[in-house]
Motif scaffolding. Structure first.
Motif, PDB file in Angstrom:
ATOM      1  N   TYR A 186      17.569  52.149  48.078  1.00  0.00           N
ATOM      2  CA  TYR A 186      18.895  51.877  48.619  1.00  0.00           C
ATOM      3  C   TYR A 186      19.689  53.148  48.930  1.00  0.00           C
ATOM      4  O   TYR A 186      20.713  53.078  49.601  1.00  0.00           O
ATOM      5  CB  TYR A 186      19.705  51.028  47.632  1.00  0.00           C
ATOM      6  CG  TYR A 186      19.173  49.638  47.417  1.00  0.00           C
ATOM      7  CD1 TYR A 186      19.810  48.535  47.977  1.00  0.00           C
ATOM      8  CD2 TYR A 186      18.034  49.414  46.655  1.00  0.00           C
ATOM      9  CE1 TYR A 186      19.334  47.251  47.790  1.00  0.00           C
ATOM     10  CE2 TYR A 186      17.542  48.139  46.456  1.00  0.00           C
ATOM     11  CZ  TYR A 186      18.191  47.061  47.025  1.00  0.00           C
ATOM     12  OH  TYR A 186      17.704  45.783  46.837  1.00  0.00           O
TER      13      TYR A 186
ATOM     14  N   ARG B  22      23.416  48.672  51.594  1.00  0.00           N
ATOM     15  CA  ARG B  22      23.102  47.632  50.622  1.00  0.00           C
ATOM     16  C   ARG B  22      23.309  48.156  49.207  1.00  0.00           C
ATOM     17  O   ARG B  22      23.378  49.350  48.979  1.00  0.00           O
ATOM     18  CB  ARG B  22      21.659  47.153  50.791  1.00  0.00           C
ATOM     19  CG  ARG B  22      21.318  46.684  52.202  1.00  0.00           C
ATOM     20  CD  ARG B  22      19.827  46.382  52.311  1.00  0.00           C
ATOM     21  NE  ARG B  22      19.033  47.574  52.020  1.00  0.00           N
ATOM     22  CZ  ARG B  22      17.810  47.542  51.471  1.00  0.00           C
ATOM     23  NH1 ARG B  22      17.270  46.399  51.126  1.00  0.00           N
ATOM     24  NH2 ARG B  22      17.142  48.656  51.250  1.00  0.00           N
TER      25      ARG B  22
ATOM     26  N   GLU C 165      17.279  40.779  47.774  1.00  0.00           N
ATOM     27  CA  GLU C 165      18.602  40.755  48.386  1.00  0.00           C
ATOM     28  C   GLU C 165      19.094  39.324  48.587  1.00  0.00           C
ATOM     29  O   GLU C 165      20.289  39.044  48.472  1.00  0.00           O
ATOM     30  CB  GLU C 165      18.585  41.494  49.732  1.00  0.00           C
ATOM     31  CG  GLU C 165      18.482  42.997  49.621  1.00  0.00           C
ATOM     32  CD  GLU C 165      17.060  43.468  49.309  1.00  0.00           C
ATOM     33  OE1 GLU C 165      16.117  42.646  49.458  1.00  0.00           O
ATOM     34  OE2 GLU C 165      16.877  44.628  48.922  1.00  0.00           O
TER      35      GLU C 165
ATOM     36  N   TYR D 201      20.757  38.193  45.470  1.00  0.00           N
ATOM     37  CA  TYR D 201      22.109  38.749  45.331  1.00  0.00           C
ATOM     38  C   TYR D 201      23.105  37.896  46.100  1.00  0.00           C
ATOM     39  O   TYR D 201      24.183  37.546  45.598  1.00  0.00           O
ATOM     40  CB  TYR D 201      22.201  40.166  45.917  1.00  0.00           C
ATOM     41  CG  TYR D 201      21.297  41.207  45.363  1.00  0.00           C
ATOM     42  CD1 TYR D 201      20.640  41.048  44.152  1.00  0.00           C
ATOM     43  CD2 TYR D 201      21.100  42.400  46.055  1.00  0.00           C
ATOM     44  CE1 TYR D 201      19.818  42.032  43.664  1.00  0.00           C
ATOM     45  CE2 TYR D 201      20.283  43.398  45.574  1.00  0.00           C
ATOM     46  CZ  TYR D 201      19.639  43.205  44.379  1.00  0.00           C
ATOM     47  OH  TYR D 201      18.825  44.187  43.898  1.00  0.00           O
ATOM     48  N   GLN D 202      22.755  37.624  47.356  1.00  0.00           N
ATOM     49  CA  GLN D 202      23.683  36.887  48.207  1.00  0.00           C
ATOM     50  C   GLN D 202      23.961  35.499  47.656  1.00  0.00           C
ATOM     51  O   GLN D 202      25.103  35.033  47.669  1.00  0.00           O
ATOM     52  CB  GLN D 202      23.138  36.798  49.631  1.00  0.00           C
ATOM     53  CG  GLN D 202      23.058  38.125  50.361  1.00  0.00           C
ATOM     54  CD  GLN D 202      24.405  38.808  50.477  1.00  0.00           C
ATOM     55  OE1 GLN D 202      25.438  38.165  50.581  1.00  0.00           O
ATOM     56  NE2 GLN D 202      24.410  40.126  50.446  1.00  0.00           N
TER      57      GLN D 202
END
Length: 641
Positions: A294, A561, A618, A621-622
């Motif tokens: 990241y 991100r 990811e 996470y969302q």
């Protein structure tokens, strides 16, 4: 630059003696350098000032024309204000100061509402015409600056942030169920909707004119990609010239101007143009993360060293994401919002302010205009997949199913690609929405209670109608991707995030890549000048090879991100369980508790644990932030489905 709010009624405003002070206080973070107020029987205007141009009292707002018949409150910057001022002076207008705001009242006197077509910049403003008893609201072409309004029974109320509208005494807003259902898939509420049924965003490129008890919307700018065959070298030269001119114009202020230098190509090009055009060495900032997948700090440092900037790296260490921080930032948006990069955006904005700087340039907008997102270079494959025979598509789906237990992402991605291609062949909006959604319609139906999913529309409607021609293949798909990224994702997600987090820290962020002339060049690119099918932003990468260190120009796109699972504190996990899984959770009546509980459990697992191949890192996470932000918003506003 500022925070604005106001109320209007063409006959007589209702009495709300405390609202002015409430709105002023709620918007203070947007303008800590000063406050202003105007009121008569029909209109009340509130302004908070972040002083960047004309720091003297002549820059004070609300600002009036010579005879005090026209008043303006303004948020943003007009980059061609000097040229406009010269023309107005030649026509006999008198100016008291040097701010760009003063140009607006005089330009309105000359052209009325048509004035917006002459403006180059980022803006949201209100102009009250006392003689005509009318109010004009306007927002810039790409929605860089926000403006919300509510046409209540007895008045029109508007503000830079929803919280000032909610402060109207006696106003009891209700939930917009459709907007919240759209949010579940997108992770943001798409404009012009908000999560409140009574409040709307003034759309980008629109005016609102209120007079004689009528409220009328007018679109003065419509974004449309119009590819033109042109040589690569010629367009690269044009972009070089236009970007340099844009950065030079946007680096002008009566205070120091810094730059956000993430390490990606877009922000690096902005810094390069800054140094090349102004011959100065600005202060630059980036955020580092405790995960090399990241972190782009090495690229940022390379650009800083190349151009001699005064660079600051803000380190977000392990366990930097506390429950209190996350809650406060999510609630600041006034409606559900779940882009995890809001956290580093706030941290870097706060660091800039702590250095005594209140203005910075960023690289936002390059991906949308020049084909930087992965969907652009994957468009080549989608256009091909849409033409595959059904037998070949079924075979690919079977292969994806077989690979799912053995791969982390490939099997899942193959299945998603085939299904999107199949759907896109029938209705292109389904494909466009699928490339923007974190949850597709089937996943939303699994998450939401059955009755809710049945009664609401699918999100596809937001991705329809941005291009009138029938689908003709790859070029048309590329055009529609460009248009929907601008009209849906950019305004409602990226620009909303940057504005809300930077203004919370009381700094202004300017976006040179969203200059009208730069965007016009991006919209003119045919697909072959956006991507070669392997990487995107070919034109900007060519410019990067000329201006930047080689390793930066060749660096793959990471995006801004955040490794949320690695940075969440143990107390963050406890907060998730207490907030989302309790019997008092307001999402209980909206979402499937079994699905939410499964996500919370998966998120708590260490990175070394075997993860489900159905959800990417990811993606998880969302999902966590989507449900958390919705729950916090419902609680704060005492709302239920």
């Amino acid at each position: 630059m500022c925070g604005i709010a106001g109320r209007f009624h063409s006959i007589h405003l209702p009495e709300h003696p405390g609202w002015r002070a409430d709105a002023d206080s709620l918007l203070e973070h947007r303008g800590p350098d000063g406050q202003g107020h105007f009121a008569d029987a029909q209109c009340e205007l509130v302004h908070r000032r972040l002083a960047l141009l004309d720091l003297s009292p002549t820059g004070h707002q609300p600002m009036a024309n010579e005879d005090h018949s026209v008043y303006v409150i303004f948020n943003g910057e007009i980059y061609n204000h000097r040229e406009l001022r010269a023309g107005l002076l030649a026509r006999g207008h008198q100016f008291r100061g040097t701010s760009d705001t003063e140009v607006l009242v005089h330009l309105y006197e000359e052209l009325g509402a048509e004035m917006v077509e002459r403006l180059r910049g980022m803006f949201a403003f209100a102009i009250y015409d006392q003689t005509r008893r009318q109010l004009l609201l306007a927002r810039d072409r790409f929605g860089i600056k926000p403006l919300y309004y509510a046409a209540l029974r007895d008045q029109l109320v508007f503000a830079s942030e929803i919280k000032a509208i909610l402060a109207i005494p006696g106003f009891a807003p209700t939930i917009d169920r459709q907007a919240c259902y759209d949010y579940l898939g997108l992770s943001y509420v798409p404009e012009p909707q908000t999560a409140f049924a009574e409040i709307r965003a003034l759309p980008a490129g629109h005016l609102l004119l209120a007079s004689a008890d009528q409220v009328q919307l007018h679109q003065y700018y419509r974004l449309q990609a119009k590819p033109v065959e042109q040589s690569f070298d010629a367009v690269a030269a044009d972009v070089s010239q236009s970007l340099s001119a844009s950065v030079a114009a946007q680096a002008v202020a009566d205070v120091p101007v810094a730059a956000l230098l993430s390490g990606g190509i877009d922000s690096s090009l902005v810094v390069a143009a800054y140094c090349r055009t102004t011959q100065t060495h600005p202060t630059t900032f980036n955020v580092s993360f405790p995960d090399q997948d990241y972190d782009e700090t090495p690229m940022a440092l390379a650009v800083s060293e190349h151009y001699g900037t005064r660079h600051h790296t803000i380190a977000l260490d392990d366990f930097a994401v506390t429950p209190e921080l996350t809650r406060d930032l999510l609630l600041h948006f006034d409606q559900p919002f779940a882009d995890s990069s809001l956290i580093p955006t706030y941290f870097v904005s706060k660091a800039i302010r702590e250095q005594g700087i209140i203005c910075a340039l960023s690289g936002d907008g390059g991906d949308e205009a020049f084909g930087g997102y992965g969907c652009f270079w994957r468009a080549n494959k989608f256009a091909s997949l849409m033409k595959w025979p059904r037998l070949a598509q079924r075979a690919a789906l079977m292969a994806g199913d077989a690979l799912m237990p053995h791969t982390r992402d490939f099997g899942r991605q193959l299945i998603k690609a085939i299904r999107l291609a199949q759907a896109g062949h029938q209705e292109l909006a389904v494909l466009l929405a699928g490339l923007s959604n974190y949850l597709n319609e089937e996943q939303k139906q699994e998450l939401a209670q059955p009755a809710i999913a049945r009664e609401l529309q699918k999100v596809y409607r937001h991705f329809n109608g941005h291009h009138t021609a029938n689908f003709t293949g790859l070029e048309d798909l590329s055009q529609r991707l460009t248009e929907t990224h601008f009209t849906v994702n950019l305004t409602s997600d990226m620009l909303r995030k940057v504005d809300m987090m930077s203004m919370l820290a009381s700094i202004e962020v300017r976006v040179p890549l969203l200059d009208e002339k730069v965007v016009e060049l991006g919209l003119s690119l045919p697909h072959r000048l956006k991507t070669d099918g392997r990487t995107g932003k070919l034109v900007l990468r060519e410019l990067a090879r000329q201006w930047l260190p080689e390793k930066v120009a060749a660096h793959r796109k990471l995006g801004f991100r955040i490794p949320l699972d690695r940075m969440a504190t143990p107390r963050f996990h406890e907060m998730l369980a207490d907030t989302l899984l309790s019997a008092q959770a307001r999402i209980q009546g909206i979402l499937n508790p079994e699905v939410v509980a499964r996500w919370v459990t998966q998120f708590k697992q260490p990175l070394t644990a075997k993860q489900s191949s159905e959800i990417s890192r990811e993606g998880l996470y969302q999902r966590i932030l989507i449900v958390l932000s919705l729950e916090l918003w419902l609680r704060k506003n005492n709302l239920s489905w």
